[in-house]
Write a protein that holds these residues in place. Structure first.
Motif, mmCIF file in Angstrom:
data_model
loop_
_atom_site.group_PDB
_atom_site.id
_atom_site.type_symbol
_atom_site.label_atom_id
_atom_site.label_comp_id
_atom_site.label_asym_id
_atom_site.label_seq_id
_atom_site.Cartn_x
_atom_site.Cartn_y
_atom_site.Cartn_z
ATOM 1 N N CYS A 274 -4.871 6.980 -1.117
ATOM 2 C CA CYS A 274 -5.513 5.800 -1.709
ATOM 3 C C CYS A 274 -6.703 5.348 -0.860
ATOM 4 C CB CYS A 274 -4.526 4.656 -1.853
ATOM 5 S SG CYS A 274 -3.024 5.047 -2.747
ATOM 6 N N PRO A 275 -7.685 6.198 -0.674
ATOM 7 C CA PRO A 275 -8.811 5.820 0.197
ATOM 8 C C PRO A 275 -9.569 4.596 -0.309
ATOM 9 C CG PRO A 275 -9.315 7.819 -1.060
ATOM 10 C CD PRO A 275 -7.859 7.549 -1.249
ATOM 11 N N GLU A 276 -9.410 4.277 -1.583
ATOM 12 C CA GLU A 276 -10.118 3.116 -2.135
ATOM 13 C C GLU A 276 -9.582 1.799 -1.566
ATOM 14 O OE1 GLU A 276 -6.848 4.133 -5.187
ATOM 15 O OE2 GLU A 276 -8.169 5.157 -3.750
ATOM 16 N N GLU A 283 -3.138 -5.179 4.693
ATOM 17 C CA GLU A 283 -2.745 -6.228 3.746
ATOM 18 C C GLU A 283 -2.266 -5.629 2.423
ATOM 19 O OE1 GLU A 283 -6.125 -8.691 3.225
ATOM 20 O OE2 GLU A 283 -6.205 -9.371 5.311
ATOM 21 N N LEU A 284 -1.750 -4.388 2.489
ATOM 22 C CA LEU A 284 -1.409 -3.685 1.252
ATOM 23 C C LEU A 284 0.078 -3.752 0.911
ATOM 24 C CD1 LEU A 284 -3.592 -0.499 1.877
ATOM 25 C CD2 LEU A 284 -4.105 -2.390 0.321
ATOM 26 N N GLY A 285 0.932 -3.656 1.924
ATOM 27 C CA GLY A 285 2.368 -3.602 1.663
ATOM 28 C C GLY A 285 2.738 -2.282 1.020
ATOM 29 N N LEU A 286 3.817 -2.274 0.277
ATOM 30 C CA LEU A 286 4.253 -1.067 -0.419
ATOM 31 C C LEU A 286 3.356 -0.817 -1.628
ATOM 32 C CD1 LEU A 286 6.449 1.154 -0.494
ATOM 33 C CD2 LEU A 286 7.693 -0.309 -2.105
ATOM 34 N N ILE A 287 2.793 0.391 -1.717
ATOM 35 C CA ILE A 287 1.921 0.744 -2.844
ATOM 36 C C ILE A 287 2.734 1.517 -3.869
ATOM 37 C CG2 ILE A 287 -0.134 2.017 -3.534
ATOM 38 C CD1 ILE A 287 -1.212 1.622 -0.699
ATOM 39 N N THR A 288 2.745 1.041 -5.095
ATOM 40 C CA THR A 288 3.482 1.688 -6.173
ATOM 41 C C THR A 288 2.532 2.540 -7.016
ATOM 42 O OG1 THR A 288 4.980 -0.211 -6.299
ATOM 43 C CG2 THR A 288 4.988 1.327 -8.160
ATOM 44 N N ILE A 289 2.957 3.780 -7.287
ATOM 45 C CA ILE A 289 2.162 4.682 -8.140
ATOM 46 C C ILE A 289 2.750 4.641 -9.546
ATOM 47 C CG2 ILE A 289 1.206 6.982 -8.418
ATOM 48 C CD1 ILE A 289 0.420 5.592 -5.825
ATOM 49 N N TRP A 290 1.952 4.137 -10.482
ATOM 50 C CA TRP A 290 2.387 3.993 -11.874
ATOM 51 C C TRP A 290 1.729 5.042 -12.764
ATOM 52 C CZ3 TRP A 290 5.736 0.491 -14.158
ATOM 53 C CH2 TRP A 290 6.192 -0.557 -13.363
ATOM 54 N N LYS A 291 2.454 5.411 -13.808
ATOM 55 C CA LYS A 291 1.836 6.114 -14.929
ATOM 56 C C LYS A 291 1.347 5.041 -15.892
ATOM 57 C CE LYS A 291 3.613 10.786 -15.616
ATOM 58 N NZ LYS A 291 4.413 11.654 -16.519
ATOM 59 N N VAL A 292 0.086 5.170 -16.293
ATOM 60 C CA VAL A 292 -0.510 4.139 -17.131
ATOM 61 C C VAL A 292 -1.120 4.775 -18.376
ATOM 62 C CG1 VAL A 292 -2.150 2.231 -17.226
ATOM 63 C CG2 VAL A 292 -1.053 2.825 -15.040
ATOM 64 N N ALA A 293 -0.785 4.219 -19.540
ATOM 65 C CA ALA A 293 -1.385 4.651 -20.797
ATOM 66 C C ALA A 293 -2.569 3.738 -21.109
ATOM 67 C CB ALA A 293 -0.357 4.590 -21.929
ATOM 68 N N TYR A 294 -3.692 4.350 -21.556
ATOM 69 C CA TYR A 294 -4.904 3.594 -21.824
ATOM 70 C C TYR A 294 -5.244 3.643 -23.317
ATOM 71 C CZ TYR A 294 -5.605 3.361 -16.797
ATOM 72 O OH TYR A 294 -5.451 3.115 -15.457
ATOM 73 N N ARG A 300 -2.997 8.221 -17.082
ATOM 74 C CA ARG A 300 -3.423 8.481 -15.709
ATOM 75 C C ARG A 300 -2.505 7.748 -14.742
ATOM 76 N NH1 ARG A 300 -8.302 7.375 -18.369
ATOM 77 N NH2 ARG A 300 -8.566 5.336 -17.362
ATOM 78 N N GLU A 301 -2.528 8.203 -13.503
ATOM 79 C CA GLU A 301 -1.757 7.522 -12.470
ATOM 80 C C GLU A 301 -2.633 6.480 -11.783
ATOM 81 O OE1 GLU A 301 -0.038 10.312 -9.776
ATOM 82 O OE2 GLU A 301 1.261 11.226 -11.294
ATOM 83 N N LYS A 302 -2.001 5.337 -11.433
ATOM 84 C CA LYS A 302 -2.742 4.253 -10.766
ATOM 85 C C LYS A 302 -1.914 3.671 -9.654
ATOM 86 C CE LYS A 302 -5.261 -0.048 -11.621
ATOM 87 N NZ LYS A 302 -5.703 -1.029 -12.634
ATOM 88 N N ALA A 303 -2.569 3.504 -8.494
ATOM 89 C CA ALA A 303 -1.886 2.929 -7.329
ATOM 90 C C ALA A 303 -2.061 1.398 -7.363
ATOM 91 C CB ALA A 303 -2.492 3.480 -6.044
ATOM 92 N N VAL A 304 -0.938 0.698 -7.143
ATOM 93 C CA VAL A 304 -0.944 -0.769 -7.187
ATOM 94 C C VAL A 304 -0.297 -1.317 -5.907
ATOM 95 C CG1 VAL A 304 -0.235 -2.835 -8.433
ATOM 96 C CG2 VAL A 304 -0.778 -0.725 -9.688
ATOM 97 N N PRO A 305 -1.065 -1.943 -5.027
ATOM 98 C CA PRO A 305 -0.481 -2.527 -3.820
ATOM 99 C C PRO A 305 0.345 -3.752 -4.163
ATOM 100 C CG PRO A 305 -2.823 -3.018 -3.928
ATOM 101 C CD PRO A 305 -2.538 -2.095 -5.067
ATOM 102 N N SER A 306 1.328 -4.069 -3.300
ATOM 103 C CA SER A 306 2.219 -5.193 -3.599
ATOM 104 C C SER A 306 1.621 -6.527 -3.152
ATOM 105 C CB SER A 306 3.576 -4.979 -2.908
ATOM 106 O OG SER A 306 3.421 -4.812 -1.515
ATOM 107 N N TYR A 307 0.615 -6.496 -2.256
ATOM 108 C CA TYR A 307 0.007 -7.753 -1.805
ATOM 109 C C TYR A 307 -1.236 -8.065 -2.618
ATOM 110 C CZ TYR A 307 3.018 -7.356 2.325
ATOM 111 O OH TYR A 307 4.082 -7.245 3.164
#
Length: 307
Positions: A274-276, A283-294, A300-307
């Motif tokens: 997750c270089p972005e 300040e990220l905490g646990l990052i969850t990788i989701w499958k997301v429908a658009y 596509r997969e999307k990384a979502v930080p918990s903070y």
């Protein structure tokens, strides 16, 4: 089996015979094993085709000096005497004759075809095999399956490895396997404890009733696992279709499946996956990788930080 005859040496006056000699080696773009080479006055020995940036394409082999009296007289543009003793106790001469790229390609193509033919013959042989040799390692108590009757080249094939793996999975399910095994006089370096009074391998009929029952049970388990995999795949596809339909209907992304997590406090993981988020590291905490429908119908997969 001779697959190629070349005129080698600086003056191209040395007859060099190339044999197919299957040893289970891979064939690459710049390396071809599974061959033997024969020069005048010497028996065929293991050889290979190789390539170097300095010398180009060559065939290299190690010939016993004592068995190749004429060798020192052969004009050879790429050779050296080995000063150390080989494993078999004799001094050898490393010989490499330069060949053309076309000759190297031809040998590689022939060897690849011969390997394919050998694999097919081995598959047919092992598919009809109704006997297996078994041993149990004294240190690991792991079951080993072998076929000492198979031709040597077949025991170097991938088909043999698959056959061994298949029957090891089945036969290790049978309790007191030694009771249905016939003791042989075959011994190997394996510390074998199949029989309490010897280090011998056992021979088992693959048509024995106990083996057949175990095969049936094993195949039923495989079928059930296959059914569960197909059912899970069907449900996954249904979830994806439902998520896409919802995204199209609402015009918004739909987060519908978690596929993994990344430790947001681990700099190397964040940098790699997750270089972005590097600007917000710490300040990220646990990052969850989701499958997301658009809404455009993609997933596509999307990384979502918990903070």
């Amino acid at each position: 089996m001779i697959i190629k005859e070349l005129k080698a040496g600086k003056n191209k006056d040395v007859p060099l015979k190339i044999y197919f000699d299957f040893r289970g080696e891979d064939v690459g773009r710049y390396w071809t094993g599974n061959i033997s080479a024969e020069l005048p006055g010497a028996k065929p020995v293991e050889a290979h085709v190789g390539h170097s940036s300095k010398h180009g394409w060559y065939i290299k082999a190690y010939f016993p000096i004592d068995g190749l009296l004429k060798l020192p007289k052969i004009p050879n543009e790429y050779e050296k005497i080995l000063k150390k003793e080989k494993a078999k106790g004799y001094k050898c001469k490393e010989v490499a004759f330069l060949i053309t790229e076309d000759e190297a390609k031809e040998i590689r193509q022939i060897v690849e075809k011969k390997i394919e033919e050998t694999e097919k013959k081995a598959e047919e042989y092992f598919s009809k095999r109704d006997v297996a040799y078994i041993g149990i390692g004294g240190d690991t108590h792991q079951l080993y399956v072998a076929d000492f009757d198979a031709p040597k080249e077949f025991r170097e094939t991938k088909a043999y490895g698959k056959w061994q793996e298949h029957w090891e999975k089945i036969l290790k399910r049978i309790d007191r396997l030694y009771e249905i095994a016939e003791k042989t006089d075959i011994t190997t370096p394996l510390y074998n404890v199949l029989f309490s009074d010897s280090n011998c391998w056992g021979r088992v009929s693959l048509n024995h009733p106990a083996v057949k029952r175990t095969v049936e049970e094993y195949e039923k388990e495989l079928e059930e696992k296959k059914r569960k995999r197909e059912e899970a795949e069907r449900k996954r596809e249904e979830r994806e279709l439902e998520a896409i339909e919802e995204a199209k209907r609402t015009g918004k992304p739909v987060y519908f499946e978690v596929v993994g997590y990344i430790d947001g406090d681990d700099y190397n993981q964040v940098k790699m996956f997750c270089p972005e988020f590097l600007d917000d590291f710490g300040e990220l905490g646990l990052i969850t990788i989701w499958k997301v429908a658009y809404p455009d119908g993609t997933i596509r997969e999307k990384a979502v930080p918990s903070y």
